[in-house]
Design a protein around this motif. Structure first.
Motif, short mmCIF file in Angstrom:
data_model
loop_
_atom_site.label_atom_id
_atom_site.label_comp_id
_atom_site.label_asym_id
_atom_site.label_seq_id
_atom_site.Cartn_x
_atom_site.Cartn_y
_atom_site.Cartn_z
N GLN A 149 0.83 -1.20 0.00
CA GLN A 149 0.00 0.00 0.00
C GLN A 149 0.86 1.25 0.00
O GLN A 149 0.60 2.22 -0.73
N ILE A 150 1.90 1.26 0.83
CA ILE A 150 2.80 2.42 0.90
C ILE A 150 3.53 2.62 -0.43
O ILE A 150 3.64 3.75 -0.93
N ILE A 151 4.00 1.52 -1.01
CA ILE A 151 4.71 1.60 -2.29
C ILE A 151 3.80 2.14 -3.39
O ILE A 151 4.22 2.94 -4.24
N HIS A 152 2.54 1.75 -3.35
CA HIS A 152 1.57 2.25 -4.35
C HIS A 152 1.40 3.76 -4.24
O HIS A 152 1.23 4.46 -5.26
N GLU A 153 1.46 4.29 -3.02
CA GLU A 153 1.28 5.72 -2.80
C GLU A 153 2.56 6.51 -3.02
O GLU A 153 2.51 7.71 -3.32
N ASN A 154 3.71 5.87 -2.84
CA ASN A 154 5.00 6.56 -2.92
C ASN A 154 5.81 5.97 -4.06
O ASN A 154 6.44 4.91 -3.92
N LYS A 155 5.82 6.63 -5.19
CA LYS A 155 6.42 6.08 -6.40
C LYS A 155 7.95 6.00 -6.32
O LYS A 155 8.59 5.34 -7.16
N GLN A 156 8.56 6.65 -5.32
CA GLN A 156 10.01 6.56 -5.16
C GLN A 156 10.44 5.23 -4.56
O GLN A 156 11.60 4.83 -4.68
N LEU A 157 9.53 4.54 -3.92
CA LEU A 157 9.85 3.26 -3.30
C LEU A 157 9.73 2.14 -4.33
O LEU A 157 8.80 2.10 -5.13
N LYS A 158 10.67 1.21 -4.27
CA LYS A 158 10.76 0.16 -5.30
C LYS A 158 10.44 -1.23 -4.78
O LYS A 158 10.50 -2.19 -5.54
N GLY A 159 10.14 -1.36 -3.49
CA GLY A 159 9.85 -2.68 -2.96
C GLY A 159 10.08 -2.73 -1.47
O GLY A 159 10.25 -1.71 -0.81
N TRP A 160 10.11 -3.95 -0.93
CA TRP A 160 10.37 -4.16 0.49
C TRP A 160 11.36 -5.32 0.65
O TRP A 160 11.53 -6.13 -0.27
N GLN A 161 12.02 -5.36 1.80
CA GLN A 161 12.92 -6.46 2.12
C GLN A 161 12.78 -6.84 3.58
O GLN A 161 12.46 -5.99 4.42
N LEU A 162 13.02 -8.10 3.88
CA LEU A 162 12.99 -8.57 5.26
C LEU A 162 14.23 -8.07 5.99
O LEU A 162 15.35 -8.22 5.51
N ASP A 163 14.02 -7.49 7.15
CA ASP A 163 15.08 -6.94 8.03
C ASP A 163 15.73 -5.73 7.38
O ASP A 163 15.10 -4.71 7.23
N SER A 164 16.98 -5.79 6.95
CA SER A 164 17.62 -4.62 6.36
C SER A 164 17.12 -4.43 4.94
O SER A 164 16.64 -5.37 4.31
N ALA A 165 17.24 -3.20 4.44
CA ALA A 165 16.71 -2.93 3.10
C ALA A 165 17.66 -2.02 2.33
O ALA A 165 18.34 -1.16 2.90
N ASP A 166 17.70 -2.22 1.02
CA ASP A 166 18.46 -1.34 0.14
C ASP A 166 17.75 0.01 0.03
O ASP A 166 16.61 0.17 0.48
N GLU A 167 18.44 0.95 -0.57
CA GLU A 167 17.85 2.27 -0.77
C GLU A 167 16.55 2.16 -1.57
O GLU A 167 16.45 1.36 -2.50
N ASN A 168 15.58 2.95 -1.18
CA ASN A 168 14.26 2.98 -1.84
C ASN A 168 13.45 1.69 -1.64
O ASN A 168 12.54 1.40 -2.42
N LYS A 169 13.79 0.92 -0.61
CA LYS A 169 12.99 -0.23 -0.24
C LYS A 169 12.63 -0.15 1.25
O LYS A 169 13.35 0.44 2.04
N ILE A 170 11.49 -0.73 1.60
CA ILE A 170 11.00 -0.66 2.98
C ILE A 170 11.48 -1.88 3.75
O ILE A 170 11.20 -3.02 3.34
N PRO A 171 12.19 -1.70 4.86
CA PRO A 171 12.54 -2.86 5.69
C PRO A 171 11.34 -3.32 6.51
O PRO A 171 10.61 -2.51 7.09
N ILE A 172 11.11 -4.63 6.53
CA ILE A 172 10.09 -5.22 7.38
C ILE A 172 10.79 -6.10 8.40
O ILE A 172 11.50 -7.04 8.03
N HIS A 173 10.61 -5.79 9.67
CA HIS A 173 11.21 -6.57 10.75
C HIS A 173 10.17 -7.53 11.30
O HIS A 173 9.11 -7.12 11.77
N ALA A 174 10.47 -8.82 11.23
CA ALA A 174 9.53 -9.85 11.67
C ALA A 174 10.05 -10.50 12.95
O ALA A 174 11.18 -11.01 12.98
N LYS A 175 9.24 -10.47 13.99
CA LYS A 175 9.60 -11.09 15.27
C LYS A 175 8.59 -12.18 15.59
O LYS A 175 7.40 -12.05 15.28
#
Length: 237
Positions: A149-175
């Motif tokens: 949803q966030i990526i759809h609203e923010n065209k600068q973001l290119k995806g997500w990654q688990l834990d650490s993330a590259d530039e322009n990606k959202i990190p998702i921390h799973a516990k």
């Protein structure tokens, strides 16, 4: 309404309790493969199985003429194939990463906040999700939905990654913590301040209730639907 439960773990048992309290009948409870069971006695199937079994279970139901409500996550590479088979079989389908009515309100808040924040480049975005230790997939489907949803609203973001993330990606921390039904936090952090929205589930009751309400909505329908359709129907009434 006659319901087939595909996956009879803790969530399946909670769905059974809520469904029966709402006047429905559970006609099938299956934890393993469903190939050798008679599905035709069910008006609808509710799938909370495991990722490896979900696609097969769902499509077997479609071919048996049984609509499906699915909350199983971790199988979505096959989602488009499942919806194609649903359409070919003239069946009905609702998939949601989270059926909780409160979480679906949270989704709407997330979309709105993402739209407001998309021009503020000083803020970094993170998502944290916490679930019980028996949850098989990470990150959760709900966390992935929030990220998309966030990526759809923010065209600068290119995806997500688990834990650490590259530039322009959202990190998702799973516990994974024992006996935690589910917590999701979306954070926007800068040197000046932090903005957060958070949903904390207190039990499985909310997820199970939403799945049963979705099954009630789906009965006697054909097509592909979402929890947005279910909520719109609830608000209309």
């Amino acid at each position: 309404m006659k319901i087939a439960l595909l996956g009879y773990g803790r969530m399946g048992k909670t769905i059974e309790e809520i469904a029966e309290n709402r006047g429905h009948e559970i006609v099938l409870k299956v934890s393993d493969g469903i190939e050798n069971y008679d599905l035709t006695k069910a008006d609808v199937a509710i799938d909370f199985s495991v990722p490896d079994a979900a696609f097969k279970n769902i499509t077997i139901c479609f071919k048996a003429g049984v609509p499906v409500v699915s909350g199983t996550t971790g199988w979505l590479d096959d989602y488009e194939k499942a919806t194609k088979i649903c359409s070919e079989e003239n069946s009905a389908f609702i998939y949601a990463s989270n059926f909780s009515l409160g979480v679906n309100v949270f989704f709407e808040l997330n979309r709105k906040l993402a739209g407001m924040m998309q021009g503020l480049e000083d803020y970094s975005i993170e998502i944290e999700e916490i679930h019980h230790t028996k949850k098989l997939d990470a990150p959760s489907g709900t966390a992935i939905s929030l990220a998309e949803q966030i990526i759809h609203e923010n065209k600068q973001l290119k995806g997500w990654q688990l834990d650490s993330a590259d530039e322009n990606k959202i990190p998702i921390h799973a516990k994974r913590i024992k006996d935690v039904p589910g917590t999701h936090v979306v954070s926007y952090d800068s040197n000046i301040d932090t903005i957060e929205i958070k949903h904390t589930a207190k039990s499985r009751q909310g997820f199970a209730l939403g799945a049963v309400v979705a099954a009630e909505y789906l009965q006697d329908k054909t097509g592909i639907y979402s929890m947005k359709d279910v909520l719109a129907d609830l608000f209309k009434n």
